[in-house]
Design an enzyme around this catalytic site. Structure first.
Site, PDB file in Angstrom:
ATOM      1  CG  ASN A 152     -61.419  -4.526  40.061  1.00  0.00           C
ATOM      2  OD1 ASN A 152     -62.124  -5.098  39.237  1.00  0.00           O
ATOM      3  ND2 ASN A 152     -61.393  -3.216  40.188  1.00  0.00           N
ATOM      4  CE  LYS A 175     -62.272 -13.123  28.831  1.00  0.00           C
ATOM      5  NZ  LYS A 175     -61.431 -13.329  30.015  1.00  0.00           N
ATOM      6  CB  VAL A 229     -57.956   3.012  28.708  1.00  0.00           C
ATOM      7  CG1 VAL A 229     -58.039   3.808  27.412  1.00  0.00           C
ATOM      8  CG2 VAL A 229     -58.756   3.708  29.805  1.00  0.00           C
ATOM      9  CD  GLU A 249     -68.839   1.193  33.885  1.00  0.00           C
ATOM     10  OE1 GLU A 249     -67.950   1.920  34.360  1.00  0.00           O
ATOM     11  OE2 GLU A 249     -70.034   1.530  33.862  1.00  0.00           O
ATOM     12  CB  CYS A 283     -62.047   1.220  37.884  1.00  0.00           C
ATOM     13  SG  CYS A 283     -63.696   1.058  38.611  1.00  0.00           S
ATOM     14  CE  LYS A 450     -61.084  14.272  29.723  1.00  0.00           C
ATOM     15  NZ  LYS A 450     -60.676  15.172  30.836  1.00  0.00           N
ATOM     16  CD  GLU A 457     -71.275  -2.100  34.523  1.00  0.00           C
ATOM     17  OE1 GLU A 457     -70.386  -2.044  35.381  1.00  0.00           O
ATOM     18  OE2 GLU A 457     -71.535  -3.131  33.857  1.00  0.00           O
TER      19      GLU A 457
HETATM   20  P1  NAD Z   1     -57.779  -5.930  31.195  1.00  0.00           P
HETATM   21  O1  NAD Z   1     -58.192  -4.835  30.291  1.00  0.00           O
HETATM   22  O2  NAD Z   1     -56.415  -6.473  31.073  1.00  0.00           O
HETATM   23  O3  NAD Z   1     -58.767  -7.180  31.043  1.00  0.00           O
HETATM   24  C1  NAD Z   1     -60.153  -7.065  31.212  1.00  0.00           C
HETATM   25  C2  NAD Z   1     -60.850  -8.253  30.581  1.00  0.00           C
HETATM   26  O4  NAD Z   1     -60.742  -8.144  29.156  1.00  0.00           O
HETATM   27  C3  NAD Z   1     -60.257  -9.608  30.942  1.00  0.00           C
HETATM   28  O5  NAD Z   1     -61.305 -10.521  31.141  1.00  0.00           O
HETATM   29  C4  NAD Z   1     -59.451  -9.977  29.699  1.00  0.00           C
HETATM   30  O6  NAD Z   1     -59.303 -11.363  29.514  1.00  0.00           O
HETATM   31  C5  NAD Z   1     -60.308  -9.378  28.607  1.00  0.00           C
HETATM   32  N1  NAD Z   1     -59.618  -9.076  27.363  1.00  0.00           N
HETATM   33  C6  NAD Z   1     -58.321  -8.754  27.167  1.00  0.00           C
HETATM   34  N2  NAD Z   1     -58.068  -8.521  25.855  1.00  0.00           N
HETATM   35  C7  NAD Z   1     -59.247  -8.679  25.202  1.00  0.00           C
HETATM   36  C8  NAD Z   1     -59.661  -8.559  23.844  1.00  0.00           C
HETATM   37  N3  NAD Z   1     -58.801  -8.221  22.883  1.00  0.00           N
HETATM   38  N4  NAD Z   1     -60.960  -8.785  23.538  1.00  0.00           N
HETATM   39  C9  NAD Z   1     -61.861  -9.099  24.496  1.00  0.00           C
HETATM   40  N5  NAD Z   1     -61.524  -9.234  25.813  1.00  0.00           N
HETATM   41  C10 NAD Z   1     -60.241  -9.021  26.162  1.00  0.00           C
HETATM   42  O7  NAD Z   1     -58.082  -5.377  32.666  1.00  0.00           O
HETATM   43  P2  NAD Z   1     -57.686  -6.020  34.077  1.00  0.00           P
HETATM   44  O8  NAD Z   1     -56.212  -5.892  34.232  1.00  0.00           O
HETATM   45  O9  NAD Z   1     -58.323  -7.348  34.203  1.00  0.00           O
HETATM   46  O10 NAD Z   1     -58.446  -5.046  35.083  1.00  0.00           O
HETATM   47  C11 NAD Z   1     -57.937  -3.833  35.495  1.00  0.00           C
HETATM   48  C12 NAD Z   1     -58.506  -2.687  34.688  1.00  0.00           C
HETATM   49  O11 NAD Z   1     -59.932  -2.706  34.747  1.00  0.00           O
HETATM   50  C13 NAD Z   1     -58.099  -1.332  35.223  1.00  0.00           C
HETATM   51  O12 NAD Z   1     -57.770  -0.473  34.157  1.00  0.00           O
HETATM   52  C14 NAD Z   1     -59.353  -0.847  35.931  1.00  0.00           C
HETATM   53  O13 NAD Z   1     -59.440   0.543  36.062  1.00  0.00           O
HETATM   54  C15 NAD Z   1     -60.420  -1.415  35.080  1.00  0.00           C
HETATM   55  N6  NAD Z   1     -61.691  -1.515  35.819  1.00  0.00           N
HETATM   56  C16 NAD Z   1     -62.725  -0.670  35.497  1.00  0.00           C
HETATM   57  C17 NAD Z   1     -63.910  -0.709  36.219  1.00  0.00           C
HETATM   58  C18 NAD Z   1     -65.044   0.227  35.903  1.00  0.00           C
HETATM   59  O14 NAD Z   1     -66.175  -0.061  36.301  1.00  0.00           O
HETATM   60  N7  NAD Z   1     -64.837   1.332  35.230  1.00  0.00           N
HETATM   61  C19 NAD Z   1     -64.050  -1.619  37.264  1.00  0.00           C
HETATM   62  C20 NAD Z   1     -62.988  -2.468  37.559  1.00  0.00           C
HETATM   63  C21 NAD Z   1     -61.808  -2.406  36.827  1.00  0.00           C
END
Ligand code: NAD
Length: 483
Positions: A152, A175, A229, A249, A283, A450, A457
């Site tokens: 995002n 990555k 999560v 995050e 998020c 939680k 960050e």
């Molecule tokens: P995702 O969890 O599907 O993927 C996130 C990243 O993790 C990607 O780069 C993916 O390739 C990688 N990944 C997936 N499986 C992995 C593994 N087993 N080991 C290591 N890396 C792995 O999330 P998404 O769909 O890309 O993003 C949306 C999610 O991100 C939502 O849940 C959103 O709330 C969260 N988000 C959180 C924040 C925050 O700051 N808290 C900010 C933006 C988005």
């Protein structure tokens, strides 16, 4: 605009290609067209990136904080100078409207580089006097940090992780999400143009398997993930097995509480910002909007009126204020939740449909009469779907607001000062808002409690997550021993 990058990866200060890796098409969400292609990192690429980061780390850490900071601040200046082209690219990568990307992405990345660049020279240990003896502490880098991003905010996430990591003397392998691979390469390019030595900030492409390979590699000291999560649980467990440092995050289902004394216009603005910015793909969004019974219909009426003013269309047009979802898959997930909301008896107030045009456009959608047990009130949707719930009084709403596994953010709208602070103190969330929503300045800590995450960050708090303290005991006199 040229959207095809020079090569898939950026390692050791240069673009690197390895076409043996699985191809990943880059799709422009506003049209569904393929606008580029990168290749997932092969084991050889992962190895090369980690060797580059490891090889560069000692010399980078040996520079003074002033020298490292100067490079980061120069990178911030370059990023600001190129804001227009970086914002156009961010819009191609994510589909978010240029109206947003031009003020919230490269600009936010530049803020992080400037802030942590300024802080680099101030990172010191302390002196602890113990009679004649004394202890001093050294604030040391962790080593090689891996950053893994969501789709995002690709420029922002690459910068929010890179800036504090580099300021503390670490090197990084980042990555990006496979859905948005373009922008992090620009962050790497700019850092090196600003003077970062080869290997200090590297980018490799790939899906979850590449992320997993990075997380479990013995050369990595810290992992910072922005993602969902379920991914967080996997990455945290893998990192824990080797005692690596982590920042997580993750996702949320944050509450926003609107009391009947609130300024309704401001509360509606907060609900719009906290649900429809970036087409709801944020998020910290306040997707459970609790509205006190007396003002519910007035709130919904004004909200519907204001949503009618959204300009939905070509995200590169600066007049557009609402763009597509990032991918067809994400759009389908959100459509599934909209259907579920209807099936479970929520009242559809507006939106709910896919737009009849190319790309992955969904209307801004509002459900009212949502109850706590409904799926749309419990699960993170990550799309433009707002759930409005009624409440009677403060005690009732606080228990309901906190009744979730998540704890990323929370907001309250009220004119009662004492209540505003009492409610903020009562929220089980890492990032709270009073009479506003979703501001994320670099000066303020950002993160969850939680299941929403571990660590913070931005702000001085981030330094704790990218450095460690060594203490050195100094004896000034003779040393006695029992024998
Ligand atoms: P995702 O969890 O599907 O993927 C996130 C990243 O993790 C990607 O780069 C993916 O390739 C990688 N990944 C997936 N499986 C992995 C593994 N087993 N080991 C290591 N890396 C792995 O999330 P998404 O769909 O890309 O993003 C949306 C999610 O991100 C939502 O849940 C959103 O709330 C969260 N988000 C959180 C924040 C925050 O700051 N808290 C900010 C933006 C988005």
């Amino acid at each position: 605009m040229q959207t095809q990058p020079a090569a898939s990866h950026f390692i050791g200060g240069e673009y690197v290609e390895d076409t043996a890796g699985t191809p990943i098409d880059v799709i422009y969400p506003a049209t569904g067209e393929v606008i580029g292609r990168v290749h997932s990192a092969t084991p050889a690429i992962v190895d090369r990136a980690l060797e580059a980061a490891r090889g560069a780390q000692a010399a980078w850490a040996a520079m003074t904080g002033t020298e490292r900071g100067r490079i980061l601040r120069r990178a911030a200046d370059i990023m600001r100078e190129r804001n227009h082209e970086l914002s156009v690219l961010e819009t191609y990568d994510t589909g978010k409207p240029y109206q947003e990307t031009s003020v919230a992405d490269a600009t936010s990345g530049a803020d992080a580089l400037e802030y942590f660049g300024g802080m680099a020279a101030t990172l010191t240990g302390e002196h602890i006097q113990l009679g004649e003896d004394w202890v001093y502490t050294r604030r040391e880098p962790l080593g090689v940090c891996v950053g893994i991003g969501a789709w995002n905010y690709p420029t922002q996430i690459a910068s929010w992780k890179g800036a504090p990591a580099l300021a503390c003397g670490n090197t990084m392998v980042f990555k990006p999400s496979e859905t948005t691979p373009l922008c992090a390469l620009k962050v790497a390019e700019i850092l090196h143009e600003a003077g970062a030595p080869a290997g200090v900030y590297n980018v490799v492409q790939g899906l979850g398997d590449v992320g997993a390979a990075l997380v479990t590699d013995a050369r990595v000291d810290k992992v910072s993930l922005t993602g969902s999560v379920p991914t967080g649980r996997k990455v945290y467990a893998a990192a824990a097995a080797e005692m690596k440092h982590v920042t997580m995050e993750l996702g949320g289902k944050s509450p926003m509480i609107v009391f009947d004394d609130a300024d309704i216009e401001n509360a509606v603005s907060g609900a719009i910002l906290g649900n429809f910015y970036s087409s709801g793909q944020v998020c910290s969004n306040g997707t459970r909007v609790f509205v006190q019974k007396g003002i519910k219909e007035a709130f919904l009426a004004r909200l519907s009126e204001r949503l009618g003013q959204a300009v939905i269309g070509d995200p590169q047009d600066p007049a557009t204020s609402f763009g597509p979802m990032v991918s067809e898959r994400q759009m389908e997930i959100v459509q599934g939740y909209i259907a579920k909301g209807q099936d479970e008896g929520a009242r559809l107030v507006c939106g709910g449909n896919r737009l009849q045009r190319d790309g992955f456009f969904l209307e801004p959608t509002v459900f009212a009469d949502v109850t706590d047990g409904m799926t749309i009130a419990r699960e993170e949707i990550f799309g433009p779907v707002m759930a409005v719930l009624d409440f009677e009084d403060e005690g009732d709403v606080m228990a309901r607001a906190n009744d979730t596994e998540f704890g990323l953010a929370a907001g309250v709208f009220t004119r009662d000062l004492a209540r505003a602070h009492r409610v903020a103190a009562g929220f089980e969330a890492g990032t709270c808002y009073i009479n506003t929503y979703n501001d994320a300045p670099v000066e303020a800590p950002f993160g969850g409690v939680k299941a929403s995450g571990v660590g913070r960050e931005n702000s001085k708090a981030a330094i704790e997550h990218y450095s460690q303290v060594k203490s050195v005991y100094v004896r000034m006199g003779d040393l006695e021993a029992p024998f």
